[in-house]
Each structure stands twice: as C-alpha cells, then as structure tokens.
Design a protein around this motif. Structure first.
Motif, mmCIF file in Angstrom:
data_model
loop_
_atom_site.group_PDB
_atom_site.id
_atom_site.type_symbol
_atom_site.label_atom_id
_atom_site.label_comp_id
_atom_site.label_asym_id
_atom_site.label_seq_id
_atom_site.Cartn_x
_atom_site.Cartn_y
_atom_site.Cartn_z
ATOM 1 N N LEU B 265 0.849 -1.181 0.000
ATOM 2 C CA LEU B 265 0.000 0.000 0.000
ATOM 3 C C LEU B 265 0.885 1.232 0.000
ATOM 4 C CD1 LEU B 265 -0.922 0.875 3.552
ATOM 5 C CD2 LEU B 265 -0.469 -1.523 3.129
ATOM 6 N N THR B 266 0.377 2.297 -0.595
ATOM 7 C CA THR B 266 1.125 3.554 -0.653
ATOM 8 C C THR B 266 0.305 4.616 0.059
ATOM 9 O OG1 THR B 266 2.072 2.894 -2.752
ATOM 10 C CG2 THR B 266 2.197 5.232 -2.198
ATOM 11 N N ILE B 267 0.957 5.330 0.988
ATOM 12 C CA ILE B 267 0.261 6.392 1.717
ATOM 13 C C ILE B 267 0.807 7.729 1.241
ATOM 14 C CG2 ILE B 267 -0.337 7.336 3.986
ATOM 15 C CD1 ILE B 267 -1.399 4.509 3.628
ATOM 16 N N ARG B 268 -0.064 8.507 0.624
ATOM 17 C CA ARG B 268 0.330 9.818 0.097
ATOM 18 C C ARG B 268 -0.201 10.920 1.024
ATOM 19 N NH1 ARG B 268 -1.205 6.423 -4.095
ATOM 20 N NH2 ARG B 268 0.511 5.986 -5.547
ATOM 21 N N ASP B 269 0.245 12.160 0.761
ATOM 22 C CA ASP B 269 -0.230 13.282 1.581
ATOM 23 C C ASP B 269 -1.763 13.361 1.584
ATOM 24 O OD1 ASP B 269 2.082 14.437 2.735
ATOM 25 O OD2 ASP B 269 2.660 15.246 0.785
ATOM 26 N N ALA B 270 -2.366 13.051 0.442
ATOM 27 C CA ALA B 270 -3.826 13.117 0.353
ATOM 28 C C ALA B 270 -4.489 12.117 1.315
ATOM 29 C CB ALA B 270 -4.277 12.840 -1.076
ATOM 30 N N ASP B 271 -3.836 10.963 1.524
ATOM 31 C CA ASP B 271 -4.392 9.956 2.444
ATOM 32 C C ASP B 271 -4.333 10.447 3.883
ATOM 33 O OD1 ASP B 271 -4.824 7.880 0.430
ATOM 34 O OD2 ASP B 271 -2.635 7.868 0.299
ATOM 35 N N VAL B 272 -3.245 11.147 4.228
ATOM 36 C CA VAL B 272 -3.115 11.725 5.575
ATOM 37 C C VAL B 272 -4.161 12.827 5.756
ATOM 38 C CG1 VAL B 272 -1.592 13.053 7.096
ATOM 39 C CG2 VAL B 272 -0.680 11.104 5.792
ATOM 40 N N ARG B 273 -4.296 13.648 4.726
ATOM 41 C CA ARG B 273 -5.261 14.744 4.791
ATOM 42 C C ARG B 273 -6.691 14.223 4.952
ATOM 43 N NH1 ARG B 273 -5.665 20.168 1.101
ATOM 44 N NH2 ARG B 273 -7.614 20.873 1.987
ATOM 45 N N ARG B 274 -6.971 13.088 4.317
ATOM 46 C CA ARG B 274 -8.316 12.500 4.408
ATOM 47 C C ARG B 274 -8.668 12.152 5.859
ATOM 48 N NH1 ARG B 274 -7.594 8.416 0.805
ATOM 49 N NH2 ARG B 274 -7.496 9.954 -0.856
ATOM 50 N N ILE B 275 -7.672 11.768 6.661
ATOM 51 C CA ILE B 275 -7.937 11.452 8.070
ATOM 52 C C ILE B 275 -8.335 12.727 8.822
ATOM 53 C CG2 ILE B 275 -6.998 10.417 10.178
ATOM 54 C CD1 ILE B 275 -7.236 8.501 7.707
ATOM 55 N N TYR B 276 -7.641 13.827 8.510
ATOM 56 C CA TYR B 276 -8.032 15.116 9.118
ATOM 57 C C TYR B 276 -9.470 15.469 8.722
ATOM 58 C CZ TYR B 276 -3.278 16.347 10.674
ATOM 59 O OH TYR B 276 -2.068 16.398 11.316
ATOM 60 N N ASP B 277 -9.778 15.282 7.448
ATOM 61 C CA ASP B 277 -11.137 15.611 6.980
ATOM 62 C C ASP B 277 -12.179 14.774 7.725
ATOM 63 O OD1 ASP B 277 -10.042 17.389 5.226
ATOM 64 O OD2 ASP B 277 -10.167 16.066 3.473
ATOM 65 N N GLU B 278 -11.860 13.478 7.894
ATOM 66 C CA GLU B 278 -12.815 12.576 8.555
ATOM 67 C C GLU B 278 -13.120 13.053 9.975
ATOM 68 O OE1 GLU B 278 -11.627 8.438 8.530
ATOM 69 O OE2 GLU B 278 -13.088 7.911 10.088
ATOM 70 N N PHE B 279 -12.112 13.625 10.644
ATOM 71 C CA PHE B 279 -12.294 14.004 12.045
ATOM 72 C C PHE B 279 -12.453 15.520 12.229
ATOM 73 C CE2 PHE B 279 -10.234 9.781 12.624
ATOM 74 C CZ PHE B 279 -11.333 9.179 13.205
ATOM 75 N N CYS B 280 -12.802 16.227 11.159
ATOM 76 C CA CYS B 280 -13.209 17.631 11.307
ATOM 77 C C CYS B 280 -14.707 17.697 11.061
ATOM 78 C CB CYS B 280 -12.432 18.522 10.338
ATOM 79 S SG CYS B 280 -10.781 18.895 10.940
ATOM 80 N N THR B 281 -15.466 17.432 12.110
ATOM 81 C CA THR B 281 -16.922 17.354 11.983
ATOM 82 C C THR B 281 -17.623 18.473 12.745
ATOM 83 O OG1 THR B 281 -16.939 15.824 13.857
ATOM 84 C CG2 THR B 281 -16.939 14.845 11.655
ATOM 85 N N GLY B 282 -16.854 19.238 13.538
ATOM 86 C CA GLY B 282 -17.469 20.299 14.344
ATOM 87 C C GLY B 282 -17.430 21.637 13.624
ATOM 88 N N ALA B 283 -18.125 22.614 14.190
ATOM 89 C CA ALA B 283 -18.139 23.967 13.619
ATOM 90 C C ALA B 283 -16.909 24.735 14.104
ATOM 91 C CB ALA B 283 -19.412 24.699 14.028
ATOM 92 N N ALA B 284 -16.319 25.537 13.222
ATOM 93 C CA ALA B 284 -15.013 26.162 13.469
ATOM 94 C C ALA B 284 -15.025 27.173 14.612
ATOM 95 C CB ALA B 284 -14.507 26.821 12.191
ATOM 96 N N GLU B 285 -16.191 27.704 14.972
ATOM 97 C CA GLU B 285 -16.226 28.711 16.042
ATOM 98 C C GLU B 285 -17.061 28.247 17.222
ATOM 99 O OE1 GLU B 285 -17.403 32.232 13.910
ATOM 100 O OE2 GLU B 285 -15.312 32.839 13.716
ATOM 101 N N ASP B 286 -17.219 26.941 17.343
ATOM 102 C CA ASP B 286 -18.150 26.441 18.352
ATOM 103 C C ASP B 286 -17.578 25.226 19.077
ATOM 104 O OD1 ASP B 286 -20.529 26.553 19.768
ATOM 105 O OD2 ASP B 286 -21.517 25.117 18.441
ATOM 106 N N PHE B 287 -16.427 25.430 19.725
ATOM 107 C CA PHE B 287 -15.842 24.318 20.490
ATOM 108 C C PHE B 287 -15.670 24.729 21.944
ATOM 109 C CE2 PHE B 287 -12.566 26.659 18.187
ATOM 110 C CZ PHE B 287 -11.669 27.010 19.183
#
Lengths: 138, 419
Positions: B265-287
């Motif tokens: 398997l090959t892990i590219r920057d896009a694959d790492v970024r996808r993990i960030y996307d998966e765990f950015c589910t909240g609102a940017a000004e509401d934590f």
C-alpha cells in the motif's frame, strides 16, 4: 425434527456449562459497540441481530470482530446481568473475548456456529458444555 | 500445554488463591490458542480498575484483598479521573473517590501507580527480547516496534501475567509471528506528531490486524513521532507491531527489503489529509475544549506546550486540557514548565483524558456516583486516536489539527485547520 443431530461437537475454548435459547446470527459480533451494556439489546448496525437481546441467550456467531477492549464490555454485560449465558463461534474468538468470557464465566465453544445456525431455530433450548466442547439440543 | 515446576506450584496453590486463579486462567487462555508452554514475563502494564465501569474497581480490590502481590515490575494503565485533582475536570467527587480505591488496591499489590497510556514516559522501558504483557494497545505497539520487547494486545489478563510472572506463548510471543504481512510505502511527508497519528491511522485502516513493513520515511522519526505512529495504527486497525528498519530491533537500516510478494500500500499526503477531513466534523467557532496530550504527553511534549503557551492566554469560555501522567507532570513542574502553561489558563491533568473520564457515554457506572456526561459542543484534538474515541465514546464532534494550530485555536477562539 427426527433425524437431525441433537448434539454437535466443536472445540472447547472456555470452560463451564450453561443453557439458554439459541440466538443465531450470520454476522461477526463486536462486544465493543454491538450490545448495549444496560439492556443487552443489540444496537450495532453491522449485526443482523440488531433489535434483539443477547441476555440469557446462547449467542451463535461466525466470529468476533476485533477490539482489545472486548473483554471489558463482556464483563460489563455480566455485571449488569445482561450477558449471553454462552457463546458459540466458528472462528477462534479474539483473545480479548476469551479473557472476558473466562472472567465472566461464560462458556465458549468454537468450530460449529454455521452448522448450528443452519440446524437449530432461534429460541431452541441449547446446553453448551465448554469443558467437552459440545452443544446439545434440550 | 507444558507447565514448569513454577507454573504447577502456583496451580497447586503454593502462593495462595490469587496466583492459583491467575494460573488457571492463563492456562485456559493458552490452551484456547494452542500455546505449547509459557514464557517468563519481565514487565506488565495492567488494568487500573476503572471507576466508570460497574464492579471494575472491585475486581482489583478483590485481588488485593486476597493478598495478591505483583511478581514482576508492573505499571498501571489510564484511569477514569485525576485522583489528585478531579475538580479541574468537573468530575463528581464520588467517581474520584472510587477511583482512589483502585489506587490503594494497586499500592497494596506493589504496582507502580502511574495511571497512564504512556508508561514509558514514566520510566517503564522494557528492552529487546523481553516478553511483556500490556492492556494498552499503544504500549503493545511501542514495545514491539520501537523497544523490541514482545507483547500481544492484551486485556485483563495482563494483571495475571504481573501476578504470576508468566504468560502463554502465542501470538507475538512467537518469533514466527513477528514477520511483516504488508509493505507500506510512505510517500506522504508527515510533520509533527499529529501527522504521524494520521499516517498511522491510514496505514492501520488498510493493514487491519497485519504487521506493516514501513518504507519511504525521509528521516528517522523522533520518539514522540514513533509513539504517535504506533497509536494511530493500533486505533484504526488491530495492529500490534510495525517494522521500521533502522528503528525496530533487530532490523538495521540496510536490512533487506520486505519479501517481494507482500501486499503493498502507498500512503500519500492526500491519504493523511483525508484522516483530518474525517475528524473535522465540528463547527469552526463552536468548540468548548481543546485537548493536547494523546497519548499522554512526554516531557519533551510538555516543553513544546510550555513554549507555545508562554505569554499567551486561552480565550474565555474555552478550556485547554493538557493530559499527561503524574510523573511527567512532576518532572515538568520541577523544570519550570507548568508555570507558563497554567499562567495561560490551561489545565494540566493526570491519570485520565477526555475519552477516559466521565465524558464517556458508552459506560454504565454505578448510578449512585452521580455521573452525568456533560453536553459538549466540539472538542479540538491533536491526535487521530483521541478523535476516533471522542466520536465513538463521547458522541461529540471533533476538529483535528496540529498541536501548534490547536494552541492557536484555543487562544483565538477560532479553529485553525491543519490544511
């Protein structure tokens, strides 16, 4: 059901003897997430038992899905008295499930779940013998 | 299963009821997995006894009450409350008092009470070829992959290993099982520990229960990055070991490559970024909470947090949590690192973390403890492991970003994304 086998032989995994109604499933089971601790209800979306209860049942599943925390949830089911009385699998269960079952005194027999699921109806009374590795229709 | 004289003596009750119970259970486990015999255990990282789980602290009290003693060095895993300062997390006192009973039980049994998912930062550092037992999957993968010790992903029975000094020889205690099953080619360029948790998470999701041979990293990751890489894999998959030549004993940097026929398997920057996307589910000004220290921070990470927070101020209405173990906290205090962190308005919490404390909705503690998980809007995290379990156990949205950007988020009140 004349002619149907009334006793099945598998591999003894966790010692002890228990009996209860059969709860057959064709999907792998995760103790971390698939069963609600308080009620014993199956809540996992990947389980075909969703909506049913494992409490007091002989849980018949092809395999357990991996999680190192499974032992804790099986033990929590026991603490809440919502646990299955015995577990029957095809594949060897995860070490964590085996540890939880030993701690919770829930016998496990493996190597016969598919056959059992095909040959007994849900609710049929079964006795699981985790010393001998057998399941008997009562 | 072949038993030694020592095993048989314990089984016969020579050392009392608990070693007998422990040996019986270990034999049953070994027989289930066709272990030929038992190995000597050099160290065990064991269950704390957790106040959020009904009857669970009592499990440890039962062992201690029957006179159990640890036969080998033992450290304790993360717990459900900061036993010295539960007020900082708004935990109910009853929960903290129950958790303290586990502390007393372990003290009586001779455990080193560090209550952490990173006992190595507290000085528990098993070495090459030592068989160990660990309840914490992050400890298991660090031990196997960085230290060269031998450990399965274990559960409660790590306690039995500590009490008997023995463990059935199966899984990663067998050299034949410590072989690569996959080749992971890293084309991504991870920077900082958060990226390494995401990289590990991406690898673990592909490899599931396998052992990846990792190639392509430009430089040797530092100890915090190696820790982060391992916990990422152990979280998304059931990975218990990775092989990174030049790091993992006994593989040298010029070790021959992994066998050619392994699935790759090959892990590219896009694959790492996808993990960030998966765990950015909240609102940017509401934590409500920003969390640093998953796994529990090392001394080096405490230095980093102190530098980032020096002269800064956490915005009103936001809590910044730094979680570490009690020994690293003491080291940080002695080094003058707590001053800038606390002056910024952050909290330094030991023994627990957001996913391990009374926030968890998947637990069913004794109702008389009065545990009511708070309604949280979003938690900003700097670890893919914490993110995954905030989602699954606290049932709350997350915002995953780098450590530096998490601190900026806490100061500005606006989420600063990694990408």
């Amino acid at each position: 059901m004349s002619g149907a086998p009334r006793e099945w032989r598998g591999r003894a995994i966790v010692r002890g003897r228990a009996s209860g109604p059969a709860l057959p499933s064709r999907t792998a089971f995760s103790f971390l997430g698939d069963a609600d601790i308080r009620s014993g209800a199956v809540v996992g979306e990947m389980s075909d038992l969703r909506g049913q209860s494992v409490t007091g049942k002989v849980l018949i599943v092809p395999a357990t899905r991996g999680s190192a925390g499974a032992w804790r949830f099986l033990y929590q089911l026991k603490q809440h008295n919502t646990h299955p009385v015995a577990i029957v699998t095809d594949d060897l269960p995860d070490p964590s499930v085996v540890q939880g079952a030993i701690l919770s005194e829930v016998p496990i027999v493996s190597g016969m779940a598919k056959q059992l699921a095909a040959e007994v109806a849900a609710g049929a009374m079964l006795e699981v013998d985790g010393d001998e590795g057998t399941v008997r229709l009562l | 299963m072949e038993l030694s004289d020592h095993d048989r003596a314990l089984l016969d009750g020579r050392d009392g009821p608990v070693p007998r119970q422990a040996m019986e259970a270990l034999i049953q486990l070994g027989e289930a997995f066709d272990a030929p015999d038992m190995v000597d255990i050099g160290y065990a990282h064991v269950h704390a006894g957790m106040a959020m789980y009904l009857g669970d602290v009592e499990l440890m009290e039962d062992l201690a009450g029957k006179g159990a003693q640890m036969r080998v060095p033992v450290s304790t895993n993360i717990a459900n409350a900061d036993m010295g300062n539960w007020q900082d997390t708004h935990a109910p006192e009853g929960l903290a008092r129950l958790q303290q009973r586990a502390e007393q039980a372990h003290k009586a049994m001779g455990s080193a009470n560090c209550f952490t998912c990173t006992p190595y930062w507290a000085g528990h550092w098993p070495t090459w070829n030592m068989h160990i037992a660990s309840i914490e999957s992050g400890v298991t993968i660090f031990a196997n992959s960085v230290l060269g010790a031998k450990s399965n992903r274990d559960g409660f029975f790590a306690v039995y290993a500590g009490i008997t000094g023995r463990y059935p020889r199966f899984g990663l205690h067998l050299d034949s099982k410590r072989k690569a099953t996959h080749r992971a080619v890293v084309e991504a360029k991870p920077e900082g520990t958060t990226d390494f948790t995401a990289l590990g998470y991406a690898i673990g999701a592909e490899v599931t229960n396998g052992i990846p041979w990792i190639g392509g990293l430009a430089a040797r990751p530092d100890l915090d990055e190696l820790d982060a890489l391992g916990v990422g894999m152990a979280t998304s998959g059931g990975v218990a070991m990775f092989i990174l030549p030049g790091v993992t004993p006994p593989y040298t940097e010029d070790s021959e490559a992994a066998p050619e026929n392994l699935p790759s398997l090959t892990i590219r920057d896009a694959d790492v970024r996808r993990i960030y996307d998966e765990f950015c589910t909240g609102a940017a000004e509401d934590f409500d909470i920003v969390h640093l220290g998953c796994p529990h921070a090392s001394f080096e990470e405490m230095k980093h947090y102190a530098a980032l927070l020096d002269g800064r101020k956490v915005r009103d209405g936001i809590e910044l949590w730094v979680t570490t173990n009690r020994h690293v906290r003491q080291m940080a205090a002695d080094a003058g690192l707590l001053g800038p962190i606390l002056a910024a308005g952050a909290k330094v919490i030991a023994d627990t973390c957001p996913i391990s404390c009374h926030f968890a909705r998947t637990c069913s503690p004794d109702p008389t403890l009065g545990v009511v998980p708070p309604q949280l809007r979003t938690i900003v995290v700097d670890s893919a492991k914490q993110a995954r379990y905030v989602r699954d156990m606290i049932h709350c949205p997350t915002l995953l970003t780098s450590t530096e950007r998490a601190v900026e988020s806490a100061v500005s009140g606006r989420f600063v994304p990694r990408f």
